[in-house]
Design an enzyme around this catalytic site. Structure first.
Site, PDB file in Angstrom:
ATOM      1  N   SER A 210       1.029  -1.152  -0.061  1.00 40.61           N
ATOM      2  CA  SER A 210      -0.078   0.011   0.156  1.00 40.61           C
ATOM      3  C   SER A 210       0.862   1.343  -0.018  1.00 40.61           C
ATOM      4  O   SER A 210       2.016   1.475   0.690  1.00 40.61           O
ATOM      5  CB  SER A 210      -0.969  -0.004   1.317  1.00 40.61           C
ATOM      6  OG  SER A 210      -1.599   1.130   1.383  1.00 40.61           O
TER       7      SER A 210
ATOM      8  N   ASN B 196      -8.022  -1.835   2.056  1.00 41.31           N
ATOM      9  CA  ASN B 196      -8.621  -0.904   1.055  1.00 41.31           C
ATOM     10  C   ASN B 196     -10.179  -0.733   1.241  1.00 41.31           C
ATOM     11  O   ASN B 196     -10.643   0.362   0.694  1.00 41.31           O
ATOM     12  CB  ASN B 196      -8.594  -1.731  -0.234  1.00 41.31           C
ATOM     13  CG  ASN B 196      -7.059  -1.808  -0.796  1.00 41.31           C
ATOM     14  OD1 ASN B 196      -6.259  -1.519  -0.331  1.00 41.31           O
ATOM     15  ND2 ASN B 196      -6.893  -2.133  -2.141  1.00 41.31           N
TER      16      ASN B 196
END
Length: 504
Positions: free
Chosen positions: A146, A204
């Site tokens: 990420s 997410n």
């Protein structure tokens, strides 16, 4: 006597130790992660089916400090360039492309070598590939990455899960390449199987909720308070100095300062962007998993629904026209008279409380999956590695970490004493913002879902008793009583008719 001439880069490379790690897949994320690893002092081999991608990576490596990146244009040379035990990182599109890349590389891998998939892969695909790799003696990791392209280049948050030996083989590399905070590198071995991919998926999902809530805050400030783009930029910049400090709040402030680059267009670029949101699937997976595990995630679900509805642009425009013809005002249904400073402060409090609910839902989903799969996820450690590098990094992750450190079995962030106090302190402002938005006809599905989640979770008595009575009436599903144990069934219709007859 003359000094010997310095060795050429090619000669130096020939005598350098073979890289311990290679990376296949040189789109933006792959290039940036490879350069990040090389910059930290670890030679790396790279490979891509398209030779031009290899060339551009090598060119960047030269331009960015003669970094130790070795390019390969065929899978055999790429794999055999690595020192054993070899580790090959894949950064290709999730799904069939991963299987195709594995198929191209595995003929040259040997028992003890490892594959690390760094894409946004469905966790069950990773678990299948772990078994397939194990049959050949190959180790496997599914690693969430990420931070976008900037994070990949300068330090992402890394969430590896799968075979712990595969992690230990490159742990020193990952700890150097990951984002760094005062608590250490933003990487940890998450757990076995598909745990790494699942954690990244929920990350997410939280990100979906966060972005929706920020967008709603912007909409209320703009439409209720009439704040200009420059004022909104200042508000988010100020918020980023306090409890809402986070990557998403920071970049939101920046977005409102960018003018439209098209010549002669004028105005802010954000105002020229079509209100139609894309997605890549991880938010949908998060909501599906929440449903399968019976974990309430209404804020994340509302953010997903918001994206679906945003995609119906033509339908929304048509609906607005039809409803306006039937008397629906085109603008606000009601004008809200409130001082701008008061509005900004109340929206800040509503955003903060709503965000806590979104993170709480994500953490509860992680815990439920961990129990189901026996992953033994450490929620405090996950909060720690999200503090730097990743999209949802935020100041209050420190406090989330401490909450789970105090009580690893914490039922919900809302009942941690520190967060409970803050939610209570902010609830009046939160309710005011949601109520004013409803009165004005402004859609705030994320904030509304968060508030409903809070109110439902704190209720010691819900109207679910009526739902159970209905289910028992039409389906004989039975019910439990509050005054004695056991399951009960009642012939509701017969008794109701008898009672009605008696009443007549």
């Amino acid at each position: 006597m003359a000094s010997p001439a310095p060795a050429s880069p090619a000669a130096a490379a020939a005598h350098a130790p073979a890289p311990r790690i290679g990376l296949a897949g040189l789109a933006t994320m792959g290039q940036n992660l490879a350069l990040n690893i090389a910059e930290k002092g670890f030679p790396i081999s790279v490979y891509n089916r398209t030779a031009a991608k290899v060339d551009s990576t090598l060119s960047r490596a030269r331009d960015e400090g003669a970094l130790p990146v070795l390019g390969h244009r065929d899978p055999r040379g790429f794999v055999l360039s690595l020192a054993r035990p070899r580790t090959v990182v894949l950064l290709v599109q999730a799904g069939p492309a991963v299987d195709a890349t594995i198929q191209a590389l595995t003929p040259y891998l040997e028992p003890g070598d490892a594959i690390v998939d760094g894409g946004n892969e469905w966790y069950q695909n990773t678990e299948r590939r772990i078994e397939e790799a194990a049959a050949r003696g190959i180790l496997y990791l599914g690693m969430g990455v990420s931070g976008g392209e900037e994070g990949a280049r300068n330090g992402p948050s890394l969430m590896p899960g799968g075979h712990v030996d595969a992690y230990n083989n490159i742990r020193d590399i990952l700890e150097k390449a990951a984002a760094q905070t005062e608590d250490g590198a933003c990487v940890t071995f998450v757990g076995p199987g598909g745990a790494g991919n699942f954690v990244k998926m929920v990350h997410n999902g939280i990100e979906y909720g966060d972005m929706q809530l920020i967008a709603e805050a912007y909409d209320v400030l703009r439409r209720v308070g009439g704040l200009s783009n420059s004022e909104i930029a200042d508000v988010f910049a100020e918020w980023n100095k306090g409890e809402l400090e986070s990557f998403l709040v920071e970049i939101t402030a920046d977005i409102f300062t960018v003018a439209d680059p098209l010549e002669g267009s004028g105005g802010a670029l954000v105002d020229k962007i079509l209100d139609k949101t894309g997605m890549k699937g991880t938010g949908k997976w998060t909501v599906q998993q929440a449903a399968e595990l019976a974990v309430a995630a209404p804020t994340i679900a509302a953010s997903l629904d918001g994206r679906y509805l945003s995609g119906l642009k033509d339908e929304r425009v048509a609906a607005a026209g039809v409803l306006e013809e039937e008397g629906m005002p085109a603008g606000l249904l009601e004008t809200i008279n409130v001082d701008k400073k008061v509005l900004v402060d109340r929206v800040r409090q509503a955003l903060y409380a709503s965000k806590i609910c979104s993170y709480a839902q994500g953490m509860n989903l992680l815990r439920a999956k961990s129990v189901e799969k026996g992953w033994n996820l450490n929620l405090a450690e996950l909060a720690r590695i999200w503090k730097g590098g990743c999209i949802i990094r935020a100041r209050f992750l420190d406090r989330i970490k401490r909450a789970y450190d105090r009580n690893p079995e914490l039922a919900n962030l809302i009942v941690d004493r520190d967060f409970a106090r803050e939610m209570v302190q902010r609830q009046n402002a939160w309710r005011w913002v949601v109520a004013r938005a409803v009165e004005a006809g402004i859609s705030t599905p994320g904030m509304t879902a968060s508030l409903s989640y809070f109110d439902t979770y704190r209720s010691s008595r819900l109207p679910a008793n009526l739902i159970q009575a209905q289910r028992d009436l039409f389906g004989a599903h039975t019910y439990e009583r509050i005054d004695c144990p056991g399951s009960f069934h009642t012939e509701w219709t017969k008794l109701a008719r008898r009672s009605n007859g008696a009443a007549i």
